[in-house]
Design a protein around this motif. Structure first.
Motif, PDB file in Angstrom:
ATOM      1  N   PHE A 120      -5.540  13.008   3.558  1.00 26.10           N
ATOM      2  CA  PHE A 120      -7.064  11.898   3.267  1.00 26.10           C
ATOM      3  C   PHE A 120      -6.022  11.132   3.265  1.00 26.10           C
ATOM      4  CE2 PHE A 120      -9.481  10.131   0.205  1.00 26.10           C
ATOM      5  CZ  PHE A 120     -10.055   9.451   1.458  1.00 26.10           C
ATOM      6  N   ASN A 121      -5.179  11.089   2.071  1.00 24.82           N
ATOM      7  CA  ASN A 121      -4.907   9.793   0.967  1.00 24.82           C
ATOM      8  C   ASN A 121      -3.846   8.813   2.660  1.00 24.82           C
ATOM      9  OD1 ASN A 121      -5.755  10.019  -1.310  1.00 24.82           O
ATOM     10  ND2 ASN A 121      -3.702  11.710  -1.815  1.00 24.82           N
ATOM     11  N   ASN A 122      -3.266   9.823   3.276  1.00 20.08           N
ATOM     12  CA  ASN A 122      -2.373   9.403   4.338  1.00 20.08           C
ATOM     13  C   ASN A 122      -3.194   8.326   5.696  1.00 20.08           C
ATOM     14  OD1 ASN A 122       0.754  10.214   3.625  1.00 20.08           O
ATOM     15  ND2 ASN A 122      -0.058  11.431   4.571  1.00 20.08           N
ATOM     16  N   ASP A 123      -4.097   9.102   5.257  1.00 16.65           N
ATOM     17  CA  ASP A 123      -5.455   8.387   6.331  1.00 16.65           C
ATOM     18  C   ASP A 123      -6.529   7.025   6.036  1.00 16.65           C
ATOM     19  OD1 ASP A 123      -4.672   9.772   8.555  1.00 16.65           O
ATOM     20  OD2 ASP A 123      -7.096  11.032   8.009  1.00 16.65           O
ATOM     21  N   VAL A 124      -5.549   6.915   4.811  1.00 16.46           N
ATOM     22  CA  VAL A 124      -6.137   5.376   4.322  1.00 16.46           C
ATOM     23  C   VAL A 124      -5.738   4.240   3.415  1.00 16.46           C
ATOM     24  CG1 VAL A 124      -8.687   6.751   3.890  1.00 16.46           C
ATOM     25  CG2 VAL A 124      -6.650   6.784   1.818  1.00 16.46           C
ATOM     26  N   ASP A 125      -3.637   5.266   3.438  1.00 18.08           N
ATOM     27  CA  ASP A 125      -3.269   4.267   3.002  1.00 18.08           C
ATOM     28  C   ASP A 125      -3.403   4.458   1.932  1.00 18.08           C
ATOM     29  OD1 ASP A 125      -0.489   3.710   3.235  1.00 18.08           O
ATOM     30  OD2 ASP A 125      -0.546   2.292   4.092  1.00 18.08           O
ATOM     31  N   VAL A 126      -3.506   5.423   0.291  1.00 16.42           N
ATOM     32  CA  VAL A 126      -3.714   4.832  -0.864  1.00 16.42           C
ATOM     33  C   VAL A 126      -3.060   4.610  -1.374  1.00 16.42           C
ATOM     34  CG1 VAL A 126      -4.309   5.972  -2.908  1.00 16.42           C
ATOM     35  CG2 VAL A 126      -5.687   6.987  -0.387  1.00 16.42           C
ATOM     36  N   GLY A 127      -1.162   5.006  -0.842  1.00 11.19           N
ATOM     37  CA  GLY A 127       0.024   4.443  -1.410  1.00 11.19           C
ATOM     38  C   GLY A 127      -0.127   2.918  -1.602  1.00 11.19           C
ATOM     39  N   SER A 128      -0.428   2.305  -0.423  1.00 10.29           N
ATOM     40  CA  SER A 128      -0.255   0.970  -0.202  1.00 10.29           C
ATOM     41  C   SER A 128      -1.447   0.167  -0.938  1.00 10.29           C
ATOM     42  CB  SER A 128      -0.683   0.562   0.925  1.00 10.29           C
ATOM     43  OG  SER A 128       0.200   0.972   1.941  1.00 10.29           O
ATOM     44  N   LEU A 129      -2.611   0.718  -0.657  1.00  8.57           N
ATOM     45  CA  LEU A 129      -3.527   0.217  -1.327  1.00  8.57           C
ATOM     46  C   LEU A 129      -3.493  -0.193  -3.033  1.00  8.57           C
ATOM     47  CD1 LEU A 129      -7.003  -1.216  -1.835  1.00  8.57           C
ATOM     48  CD2 LEU A 129      -7.265   1.602  -1.766  1.00  8.57           C
ATOM     49  N   PHE A 130      -2.850   1.233  -3.869  1.00  8.52           N
ATOM     50  CA  PHE A 130      -2.833   1.156  -4.972  1.00  8.52           C
ATOM     51  C   PHE A 130      -1.273   0.088  -5.258  1.00  8.52           C
ATOM     52  CE2 PHE A 130      -4.569   5.663  -6.146  1.00  8.52           C
ATOM     53  CZ  PHE A 130      -5.230   5.538  -5.854  1.00  8.52           C
ATOM     54  N   SER A 131      -0.500  -0.104  -4.282  1.00  3.93           N
ATOM     55  CA  SER A 131       0.772  -1.136  -4.081  1.00  3.93           C
ATOM     56  C   SER A 131       0.244  -2.658  -4.458  1.00  3.93           C
ATOM     57  CB  SER A 131       1.988  -0.776  -3.173  1.00  3.93           C
ATOM     58  OG  SER A 131       2.428  -1.635  -3.493  1.00  3.93           O
ATOM     59  N   ASN A 132      -0.620  -2.636  -3.602  1.00  2.56           N
ATOM     60  CA  ASN A 132      -1.008  -3.706  -3.595  1.00  2.56           C
ATOM     61  C   ASN A 132      -2.126  -4.243  -4.737  1.00  2.56           C
ATOM     62  OD1 ASN A 132      -0.167  -4.353  -1.442  1.00  2.56           O
ATOM     63  ND2 ASN A 132      -2.085  -3.580  -0.141  1.00  2.56           N
ATOM     64  N   ILE A 133      -3.213  -3.303  -4.743  1.00  3.61           N
ATOM     65  CA  ILE A 133      -4.071  -3.612  -6.093  1.00  3.61           C
ATOM     66  C   ILE A 133      -2.677  -4.475  -7.002  1.00  3.61           C
ATOM     67  CG2 ILE A 133      -5.299  -3.126  -7.638  1.00  3.61           C
ATOM     68  CD1 ILE A 133      -6.500  -0.971  -4.982  1.00  3.61           C
ATOM     69  N   TYR A 134      -1.999  -2.740  -7.414  1.00  3.72           N
ATOM     70  CA  TYR A 134      -0.623  -3.275  -9.086  1.00  3.72           C
ATOM     71  C   TYR A 134      -0.244  -5.035  -9.055  1.00  3.72           C
ATOM     72  CZ  TYR A 134       2.481  -2.561 -12.554  1.00  3.72           C
ATOM     73  OH  TYR A 134       3.256  -1.984 -13.188  1.00  3.72           O
ATOM     74  N   GLN A 136      -1.846  -7.521  -7.522  1.00  2.00           N
ATOM     75  CA  GLN A 136      -2.215  -8.833  -7.242  1.00  2.00           C
ATOM     76  C   GLN A 136      -2.241  -8.987  -9.003  1.00  2.00           C
ATOM     77  OE1 GLN A 136      -5.632  -7.604  -5.187  1.00  2.00           O
ATOM     78  NE2 GLN A 136      -4.494  -8.243  -3.000  1.00  2.00           N
ATOM     79  N   VAL A 137      -2.961  -7.301  -9.333  1.00  4.52           N
ATOM     80  CA  VAL A 137      -3.076  -7.914 -11.148  1.00  4.52           C
ATOM     81  C   VAL A 137      -2.123  -7.892 -11.758  1.00  4.52           C
ATOM     82  CG1 VAL A 137      -3.254  -6.447 -12.878  1.00  4.52           C
ATOM     83  CG2 VAL A 137      -4.816  -6.409 -10.623  1.00  4.52           C
ATOM     84  N   THR A 138      -1.177  -7.585 -11.365  1.00  7.68           N
ATOM     85  CA  THR A 138       0.155  -7.490 -12.413  1.00  7.68           C
ATOM     86  C   THR A 138       1.574  -8.542 -12.140  1.00  7.68           C
ATOM     87  OG1 THR A 138       1.991  -5.914 -12.011  1.00  7.68           O
ATOM     88  CG2 THR A 138       0.376  -5.565 -13.383  1.00  7.68           C
ATOM     89  N   GLY A 139       1.049  -9.036 -10.641  1.00 10.31           N
ATOM     90  CA  GLY A 139       2.183  -9.529 -10.628  1.00 10.31           C
ATOM     91  C   GLY A 139       3.610  -9.417 -10.403  1.00 10.31           C
ATOM     92  N   GLN A 140       3.626  -7.886 -10.845  1.00  8.94           N
ATOM     93  CA  GLN A 140       5.218  -7.359 -10.778  1.00  8.94           C
ATOM     94  C   GLN A 140       5.091  -6.172  -9.409  1.00  8.94           C
ATOM     95  OE1 GLN A 140       6.197  -5.478 -14.320  1.00  8.94           O
ATOM     96  NE2 GLN A 140       5.654  -7.788 -15.163  1.00  8.94           N
ATOM     97  N   PRO A 141       6.018  -6.043  -8.280  1.00  7.56           N
ATOM     98  CA  PRO A 141       6.028  -4.855  -7.068  1.00  7.56           C
ATOM     99  C   PRO A 141       5.724  -3.911  -7.912  1.00  7.56           C
ATOM    100  CG  PRO A 141       8.119  -6.046  -7.400  1.00  7.56           C
ATOM    101  CD  PRO A 141       7.408  -6.793  -8.562  1.00  7.56           C
ATOM    102  N   SER A 142       5.027  -2.839  -6.894  1.00  6.07           N
ATOM    103  CA  SER A 142       4.647  -1.489  -7.759  1.00  6.07           C
ATOM    104  C   SER A 142       6.045  -0.697  -7.545  1.00  6.07           C
ATOM    105  CB  SER A 142       3.741  -0.683  -6.776  1.00  6.07           C
ATOM    106  OG  SER A 142       3.590   0.503  -6.935  1.00  6.07           O
ATOM    107  N   GLY A 143       6.400   0.625  -8.718  1.00  2.06           N
ATOM    108  CA  GLY A 143       7.164   1.356  -8.460  1.00  2.06           C
ATOM    109  C   GLY A 143       6.348   2.730  -7.685  1.00  2.06           C
ATOM    110  N   HIS A 144       6.019   2.591  -7.723  1.00  2.00           N
ATOM    111  CA  HIS A 144       4.771   3.931  -6.690  1.00  2.00           C
ATOM    112  C   HIS A 144       4.248   4.178  -7.901  1.00  2.00           C
ATOM    113  CE1 HIS A 144       4.480   1.939  -2.454  1.00  2.00           C
ATOM    114  NE2 HIS A 144       5.837   1.550  -2.799  1.00  2.00           N
ATOM    115  N   PHE A 145       4.816   4.469  -9.077  1.00  2.29           N
ATOM    116  CA  PHE A 145       4.549   5.748 -10.274  1.00  2.29           C
ATOM    117  C   PHE A 145       3.880   5.087 -11.309  1.00  2.29           C
ATOM    118  CE2 PHE A 145       5.531   8.108 -14.056  1.00  2.29           C
ATOM    119  CZ  PHE A 145       5.257   9.589 -13.284  1.00  2.29           C
ATOM    120  N   THR A 146       2.791   4.370 -10.721  1.00  2.00           N
ATOM    121  CA  THR A 146       2.111   3.337 -12.114  1.00  2.00           C
ATOM    122  C   THR A 146       0.721   4.480 -12.497  1.00  2.00           C
ATOM    123  OG1 THR A 146       0.471   2.480 -10.276  1.00  2.00           O
ATOM    124  CG2 THR A 146       2.847   1.355 -10.959  1.00  2.00           C
TER     125      THR A 146
END
Length: 204
Positions: A120-134, A136-146
């Motif tokens: 399910f996470n892969n189908d909806v691409d949760v990783g990319s979604l969290f990365s984009n949200i992080y 946009q909010v912080t202005g810094q690139p996500s390290g995928h462990f936020t």
């Protein structure tokens, strides 16, 4: 005024001996204790000792048997119109085999649920979604462990515990768990199917 016998039967009754008496399959209530004691030990059926399995019976046949023994007795059935006697004349699986089956089902359920969540996470691409949200909010690139990934992972675990209402021997509430509900529905469906199949075979 004649006495009344109240007869309560479950849909599926499990027994371990071939000689079935009324008290083995039904709950009985009658104001006349003498009649009640006689009916408790009334033979209902003798099953083949070497043929364990499920046997379907009708309450009408049972009432006919009772009336032959007690013709003046009024009978009120407040249970199932048809019922199944499950005859098991052999002991269940050994302790070790039982634990192997439990372990197999537990592992299958655990890895199956984990695989479903991952797909399910892969189908909806949760990783990319969290990365984009992080970003946009912080202005810094996500390290995928936020904080997003951490709280999401904890939330899944807590959500599963609350949904299944069960953790080891502990239950959050006294309500039956969803697994118990589904197993009960499955058991009811199996019993209903067996009874309907036997009725169709009799009528065909």
């Amino acid at each position: 005024m004649s006495d009344t016998l109240y007869l309560l039967l479950d849909q599926n009754i499990q027994i371990e001996h071939p000689h079935v008496y009324l008290q083995d399959i039904a709950r009985l209530s009658c104001s006349n204790s003498k009649i009640l004691n006689r009916l408790r030990v009334m033979p209902v059926v003798n099953l083949p000792p070497d043929k364990p399995g499920r046997y379907v019976f009708s309450v009408m046949d049972l009432i006919t048997q009772i009336q032959q023994k007690e013709p003046d007795l009024e009978i009120s059935s407040i249970g199932e119109p048809n019922f199944i006697i499950t005859f098991k004349n052999k002991p269940g699986p050994g302790f070790l085999l039982e634990w192997v089956k439990i372990l197999f089902v537990g592992l299958s359920t655990f890895f199956g649920a984990g695989f479903s969540i991952m797909t399910f996470n892969n189908d909806v691409d949760v990783g990319s979604l969290f990365s984009n949200i992080y970003t946009q909010v912080t202005g810094q690139p996500s390290g995928h462990f936020t904080i997003l990934e951490i709280t999401y992972s904890i939330g899944i675990g807590v959500g599963v515990l609350f949904f299944f209402n069960h953790f080891g021997h502990m239950k959050i509430t006294s309500d039956p768990t969803p697994m118990q509900v589904q197993m009960r529905l499955y058991e009811d469906d199996v019993n209903t199917t067996i009874i309907e199949d036997i009725d169709r075979m009799k009528n065909s």
